[in-house]
Design a protein around this motif. Structure first.
Motif, PDB file in Angstrom:
ATOM      1  N   PRO A  83       0.837  -1.208   0.000  1.00  0.00           N
ATOM      2  CA  PRO A  83       0.000   0.000   0.000  1.00  0.00           C
ATOM      3  C   PRO A  83       0.872   1.259   0.000  1.00  0.00           C
ATOM      4  N   ILE A  84       0.668   2.117  -0.976  1.00  0.00           N
ATOM      5  CA  ILE A  84       1.470   3.329  -1.128  1.00  0.00           C
ATOM      6  C   ILE A  84       0.545   4.536  -1.073  1.00  0.00           C
ATOM      7  N   LYS A  85       0.946   5.523  -0.287  1.00  0.00           N
ATOM      8  CA  LYS A  85       0.133   6.706  -0.052  1.00  0.00           C
ATOM      9  C   LYS A  85       0.874   7.955  -0.490  1.00  0.00           C
ATOM     10  N   ALA A  86       0.130   8.908  -1.053  1.00  0.00           N
ATOM     11  CA  ALA A  86       0.722  10.193  -1.416  1.00  0.00           C
ATOM     12  C   ALA A  86       0.824  11.071  -0.171  1.00  0.00           C
ATOM     13  N   LEU A  87       1.961  11.758  -0.024  1.00  0.00           N
ATOM     14  CA  LEU A  87       2.183  12.661   1.095  1.00  0.00           C
ATOM     15  C   LEU A  87       1.961  14.107   0.670  1.00  0.00           C
ATOM     16  N   GLY A  88       2.102  15.005   1.646  1.00  0.00           N
ATOM     17  CA  GLY A  88       1.780  16.404   1.412  1.00  0.00           C
ATOM     18  C   GLY A  88       2.580  17.055   0.314  1.00  0.00           C
ATOM     19  N   GLU A  89       3.807  16.533   0.060  1.00  0.00           N
ATOM     20  CA  GLU A  89       4.628  17.167  -0.960  1.00  0.00           C
ATOM     21  C   GLU A  89       4.272  16.710  -2.367  1.00  0.00           C
ATOM     22  N   ALA A  90       3.413  15.705  -2.491  1.00  0.00           N
ATOM     23  CA  ALA A  90       2.910  15.331  -3.809  1.00  0.00           C
ATOM     24  C   ALA A  90       1.930  16.401  -4.289  1.00  0.00           C
ATOM     25  N   GLU A  91       1.950  16.645  -5.584  1.00  0.00           N
ATOM     26  CA  GLU A  91       1.116  17.702  -6.147  1.00  0.00           C
ATOM     27  C   GLU A  91      -0.006  17.109  -6.974  1.00  0.00           C
ATOM     28  N   ALA A  92      -1.205  17.638  -6.767  1.00  0.00           N
ATOM     29  CA  ALA A  92      -2.370  17.173  -7.518  1.00  0.00           C
ATOM     30  C   ALA A  92      -2.121  17.299  -9.017  1.00  0.00           C
ATOM     31  N   GLY A  93      -2.500  16.237  -9.754  1.00  0.00           N
ATOM     32  CA  GLY A  93      -2.392  16.261 -11.195  1.00  0.00           C
ATOM     33  C   GLY A  93      -1.016  15.931 -11.747  1.00  0.00           C
ATOM     34  N   LYS A  94      -0.001  15.807 -10.877  1.00  0.00           N
ATOM     35  CA  LYS A  94       1.352  15.536 -11.342  1.00  0.00           C
ATOM     36  C   LYS A  94       1.569  14.029 -11.535  1.00  0.00           C
TER      37      LYS A  94
END
Length: 572
Positions: free
Chosen positions: A187-198
């Motif tokens: 299971p892999i989760k996006a963190l706060g530094e990931a940007e929407a749409g990227k």
């Protein structure tokens, strides 16, 4: 060095030759055919198992032998058993692989870890993993296949937007990793530094009982409606004992005694205030101060667990204070994947301010004395009898030779003092002994042990010389003609200060523990062994010897019969 585990198991083999045959009845023939058939089936079965191992990428992790039966344990848990009774079979094991030869056909399997590769297995046509505000499970195949996840730890090795530099903090492994058949579901989760749409390129890292395996890159698309907070600093207070400092841009600093960092430690105990569900992580390599903190990033990352437990996974060899602009290494305190504090951890090295003279002690200022190995001079004489190192294998304890005066000659003032200086050596810091001489070796005392210290001997300038050959029944001119050089114990041209590969090629070695050793490659030449001694501890090393502890001559005035000054020099 190759190590032959078993060779030519010809038990039960049948040899037929031309000539006169002795008659036998049909029962004997049938029995012979039956036994040959069984042997052939067993050999074919072994070949099939080896072929399957090659196809699945398995490696050999263990070889056992009992009463002529050999068991090869493979990294996928399978075992290949070879019993007495058939075939021309051999195995040669090198440092990297096992070569199994069956009836002239080679099967080469690597030695090593349980896993050699970790491969992303796409589930969509375009292979893109889509992640929103919740974790997404991603499939991986291990080669060889894993039968259990016992001892396996999964983290994100690296991630980056496909159009900019990497920093690896946009995703995390979130939740329990499961094994379903051959597939590892992560299971892999996006963190706060990931940007929407990227869209990102991501690599997974597996630590399986100390072996690090990185996956191939896979593509992750962050959904357009993704929303998360990368930072919400606050709610974290460092205890006063650790000299907390507030820095620019929301960063903090804390200082930890290097001795404390070598003990069982939980970072939670260093704070008087932490948010609920607080977790700890080493910040990304790109955000660490330049220098050792970046170079040692993987070591730091494996030393700090999310629950705050800390233990150096290996000797760091640095205090991380070499960067003049920013000392220490950077950790993050997180709560629910949101960064609550960014803290530089500054390590105080207890030995950093200790003067060199303290470590060198009685050995300082001896001027790299020259001494010669042999029998001590008789009273009233200046020179004792040499002791000959014969060609081939020899071993000499360097401390014992010097401290206990096993020297036939001591040159100059330093040579006269070296025995007494080494016998009386002590390095003391604020009343605590680090290292001292006990008459049989240099001993690390309690304070040195707290710093994970060791005394290490190392080569500084070992050279090969021509020999006097006093033991030879030749005239001086004959000796010179035979040697092709002056027989005066001088360094041979091109052999002054041997590099590592030339040392090995000529069978010469100084061990960390303080033994000078020669192997079969040593031809009995005269040697000038220049060696140093240092104190290595968790955060660095300090010299004990003042340059070379000494230059120890071997075979300078005598050598074995027939020695020729013709060693092999290898350029690096």
């Amino acid at each position: 060095m190759n190590k032959r585990f078993f060779n030519a198991l010809l038990l039960g083999a049948v040899v037929l030759s031309t000539g006169t045959f002795v008659s036998c009845d049909n029962d004997d023939v049938d029995d012979l055919k039956s036994r040959v058939s069984v042997i052939e089936v067993a050999i074919d079965d072994i070949k099939t198992q080896l072929s399957k191992a090659l196809m699945t990428g398995a490696s050999i992790t263990k070889v056992d032998e009992s009463n002529g039966t050999y068991t090869l344990t493979l990294s996928d848990g399978q075992k290949i058993v070879i019993k007495p009774g058939g075939g021309n079979i051999s195995i040669v094991v090198t440092d990297t692989e096992a070569i199994i030869t069956i009836e002239g056909e080679e099967y080469i399997l690597p030695l090593g870890s349980l896993v050699n590769s970790l491969i992303y297995s796409p589930e969509t046509i375009d292979g893109i993993v889509e992640i929103g505000n919740t974790a997404t499970t991603v499939n991986f195949l291990a080669r060889p296949a894993l039968k259990s996840l016992d001892g396996a730890e999964f983290t994100i090795a690296e991630s980056h937007v496909l159009t900019r530099a990497a920093d690896g903090e946009q995703f995390k492994v979130s939740g329990d990793v499961t094994l379903e058949g051959d597939f590892i579901k992560v299971p892999i989760k996006a963190l706060g530094e990931a940007e929407a749409g990227k869209t990102y390129a991501v690599s997974l890292q597996l630590n399986l009982k100390g072996t690090i395996i990185g996956s191939n890159y896979f593509t992750v698309k962050v959904s357009d409606d993704f929303s998360s907070i990368a930072e919400d600093l606050g709610g974290v207070t460092i205890k006063a004992d650790y000299n907390p400092q507030d820095l620019a841009d929301g960063f903090k600093e804390m200082t930890i005694n290097g001795l404390d960092l070598l003990k069982d430690l939980n970072f939670k105990d260093l704070f008087s205030e932490l948010p609920e569900r607080a977790e700890f992580a080493i910040a990304a390599a790109s955000k660490q101060p330049g220098g050792k903190a970046q170079e040692k990033f993987e070591m730091l990352k494996s030393s700090l667990k999310a629950d705050g437990t800390w233990k150096f996974s290996e000797r760091p060899g640095t205090s991380f204070n070499e960067n003049a602009d920013r000392s220490g290494f950077l950790i993050n305190v997180l709560a629910d994947d949101i960064v609550k504090a960014k803290i530089y951890v500054v390590v105080t090295d207890p030995l950093a301010v200790v003067a060199d003279d303290v470590f060198k002690g009685s050995l300082k200022g001896l001027g790299e004395p020259h001494v010669e190995y042999g029998e001590m001079p008789a009273e009233g004489t200046n020179e004792g009898a040499p002791v000959v190192f014969a060609p081939g294998v020899n071993s000499l304890n360097l401390y014992d030779v010097i401290a206990n005066g096993k020297l036939s000659l001591k040159h100059g003032e330093g040579g006269a003092k070296i025995v007494e200086a080494l016998q009386g050596y002590i390095a003391e810091v604020d009343g605590d002994n680090l290292v001292y001489s006990d008459g049989s070796s240099l001993v690390v005392d309690d304070f040195g042990k707290q710093l994970q210290g060791n005394v290490v001997y190392y080569n500084r300038q070992t050279s090969i010389a021509s020999s006097q050959r006093r033991s030879w029944t030749m005239s001086d001119d004959e000796k010179k003609a035979f040697a092709g050089a002056e027989c005066n114990g001088e360094i041979l041209n091109g052999f002054d200060g041997l590099n590592g590969s030339t040392m090995v090629a000529n069978g010469l070695k100084i061990t960390n523990e303080g033994n000078f050793e020669t192997t079969e490659a040593y031809g009995g030449w005269a040697l000038r062994v220049g060696f140093g001694v240092r104190f290595e501890y968790a955060y660095g090393s300090r010299d004990i010897s003042d340059g070379c502890l000494c230059f120890l001559w071997i075979n300078r005035r005598d050598c074995a019969e027939g020695v020729v000054d013709n060693p092999t020099k290898i350029e690096e």
